[in-house]
Design an enzyme around this catalytic site. Structure first.
Site, PDB file in Angstrom:
ATOM      1  CB  VAL A  65      35.486  44.059  32.252  1.00  0.00           C
ATOM      2  CG1 VAL A  65      35.740  45.150  33.297  1.00  0.00           C
ATOM      3  CG2 VAL A  65      34.108  43.437  32.470  1.00  0.00           C
ATOM      4  N   GLY A 110      42.306  44.809  31.193  1.00  0.00           N
ATOM      5  CA  GLY A 110      41.034  44.358  30.632  1.00  0.00           C
ATOM      6  C   GLY A 110      40.899  42.855  30.776  1.00  0.00           C
ATOM      7  CE  LYS A 111      41.687  37.181  32.130  1.00  0.00           C
ATOM      8  NZ  LYS A 111      43.118  36.974  32.380  1.00  0.00           N
ATOM      9  N   GLY A 112      38.128  39.353  29.338  1.00  0.00           N
ATOM     10  CA  GLY A 112      36.884  38.938  28.708  1.00  0.00           C
ATOM     11  C   GLY A 112      36.584  37.495  29.014  1.00  0.00           C
ATOM     12  CG  ASP A 151      42.504  33.499  31.362  1.00  0.00           C
ATOM     13  OD1 ASP A 151      43.514  33.915  31.950  1.00  0.00           O
ATOM     14  OD2 ASP A 151      41.533  33.015  31.991  1.00  0.00           O
TER      15      ASP A 151
END
Ligand code: NAD
Length: 421
Positions: A65, A110-112, A151
């Site tokens: 995202v 952003g992040k995934g 992460d």
């Protein structure tokens, strides 16, 4: 209901939007801008096959995202966890936008994540999953577009596989596509410790303002991975006594202090902190409620809620984790005078040194650890001071202050760029 059940029942995306709304109200944000910043720019869902060691084919679901690209490329970690959802990744992406703005580094958010418990996979399967997931999200990532990082349950090895996969497809080595890499592949000195180090810089500042002497202070830490275990070591170096820690299996308590190096060795050997000699086993919920001066949540979201906020004894909460406290709990803690160092400030050391890593990669440069740490300290202390000054001026808690700082910066950038077309 256990803490895990309460946490699972709260939607992090609703929490993130509520936190944003509170700041937007206070800033009287233009309604159009508000609508833009309240939603992610892009959401990608992928379902991809992986050949397992037993020859079977499994299909995994993953997300990337991008919340906002106004101030620069998207930046944010990749999480491997069985409870990952699109809403969680959206929340984490939005928090990254505000975090990068609080510390004024030129990134969007952003992040995934991939829905998987990597502890149940072999190293070969994790590698195959990582390489295929990287391939699937390649439509979004790139050193000028979107730069992943580690992460929960991902690390330097996973970043190396991501970098290698992307580079194979480009036909040349592209170190700047991910950060948190091994030093031998363009990783930065100090990146592994950066999240915890930034947290500890914030705790030192807070203690200073509150007149807490860290050499006499006690600390409890939830989560004993990258952020939590290194924060424990660094708090010890500040002279504080770490009395309780926990991981996903439960916690341990010793009111006289835990020998952190020995706890790290114990966890390595036994895959849990529990059973550590000389300490009492406690639950994950209890670790939040022990008598201490500083509480460091360093695990997952929604751990401190309206249900347990009243039982927290700490004077300072330093959010190494993203989203550990719900808005209802925030209100209660502020009312009780607990000093909250919010995630978007407190754990920004990680993305700050990721930014240093990216700058070094783009310049084919390598900085010493002392340079990295000095630059990190500068940014963390400045950002803490700016947030603290806003909280005084606006008579508000530190989270609201950090949001006011961040949302205003992102809103300014967005309105200066104007609306395309
Ligand atoms: P990690 O995988 O290294 O460690 C996570 C730890 O949390 C493990 O010890 C795990 O056992 C523990 N844990 C999981 N569920 C738990 C539960 N219910 N109760 C107690 N402990 C539990 O991950 P990490 O990188 O240390 O990330 C931890 C938090 O810090 C996350 O919220 C992450 O988003 C945040 N964070 C990490 C970075 C980074 O650079 N790694 C940067 C900013 C923020």
């Amino acid at each position: 209901m256990t803490t895990e059940h309460v946490a699972a029942a709260i939607n992090p995306w609703e929490v993130a939007q509520r936190q944003f709304d509170l700041a937007a109200d206070r800033l009287s944000l233009d309604p159009g801008l508000r609508r833009v910043l309240r939603e992610p720019r892009r959401e990608l869902t992928v379902h991809f096959p992986v050949k397992m060691d037993d020859g079977s084919v499994q299909v995994f679901t993953g997300y990337r995202v991008q919340h906002n690209l106004g101030r620069g490329p998207a930046k944010g970690g990749i999480r491997y966890h069985q409870d990952v959802t699109l809403d969680e990744v959206k929340a984490l992406a939005m928090w990254m936008t505000w975090k990068c703005a609080v510390v004024a580094i030129p990134y969007g958010g952003g992040k995934g994540g991939v829905v998987v418990d990597p502890k149940k996979l072999s190293a070969k399967e994790v590698e195959a999953l990582t390489r295929r997931f990287t391939t699937e999200i390649e439509v979004l990532i790139g050193p000028e577009r979107d730069i992943p990082a580690p992460d929960v349950n991902t690390n330097a090895q996973v970043m190396a596989w991501m970098m290698d996969t992307y580079s194979m497809h480009q036909g040349y080595t592209v170190p700047g596509v991910v950060t948190g890499k091994p030093i031998s592949l363009g990783g930065s000195e100090g990146r592994n410790e950066a999240t915890a180090r930034g947290t500890v810089y914030c705790v030192v500042e807070a203690a200073d303002h509150l007149g807490i002497e860290l050499r006499r202070a006690t600390v409890a830490i939830q989560g004993f991975g990258n952020a939590g275990s290194i924060a424990a070591k660094l708090m010890r170096e500040e002279g504080a006594t770490v009395v309780a820690v926990s991981d996903s299996t439960g916690g341990i308590l010793n009111a006289n202090g835990l020998d952190i190096d020995r706890v790290i060795a114990w966890k390595k050997e036994h895959a849990t902190v529990q059973g550590f000699p000389g300490a009492t086993d406690i639950t994950n919920t209890q670790v939040l409620e022990v008598e201490c001066d500083v509480l460091i949540p360093a695990a997952l979201e929604n751990q401190i809620t309206a249900r347990n906020a009243g039982r927290i004894h700490a004077r300072v909460i330093a959010e190494a984790a993203n989203g550990p406290t719900t808005p209802d709990a925030d209100e209660e803690l502020y009312r009780r005078g607990v000093f909250m160092i919010p995630d978007i400030l407190c754990n920004a050391g990680g993305v700050t040194v990721s930014y240093f890593e990216w700058v070094q990669d783009l310049n084919r440069d390598h900085w010493s650890e002392s340079i990295v740490n000095a630059k990190l300290k500068d940014i963390m202390v400045r950002s803490f001071d700016e947030t603290f000054a806003i909280s005084k001026r606006e008579q508000c808690d530190m989270r609201t202050a950090a949001y006011l700082l961040a949302v205003e910066r992102v809103a300014n950038a967005t309105s200066m760029r104007g609306l395309y077309p």
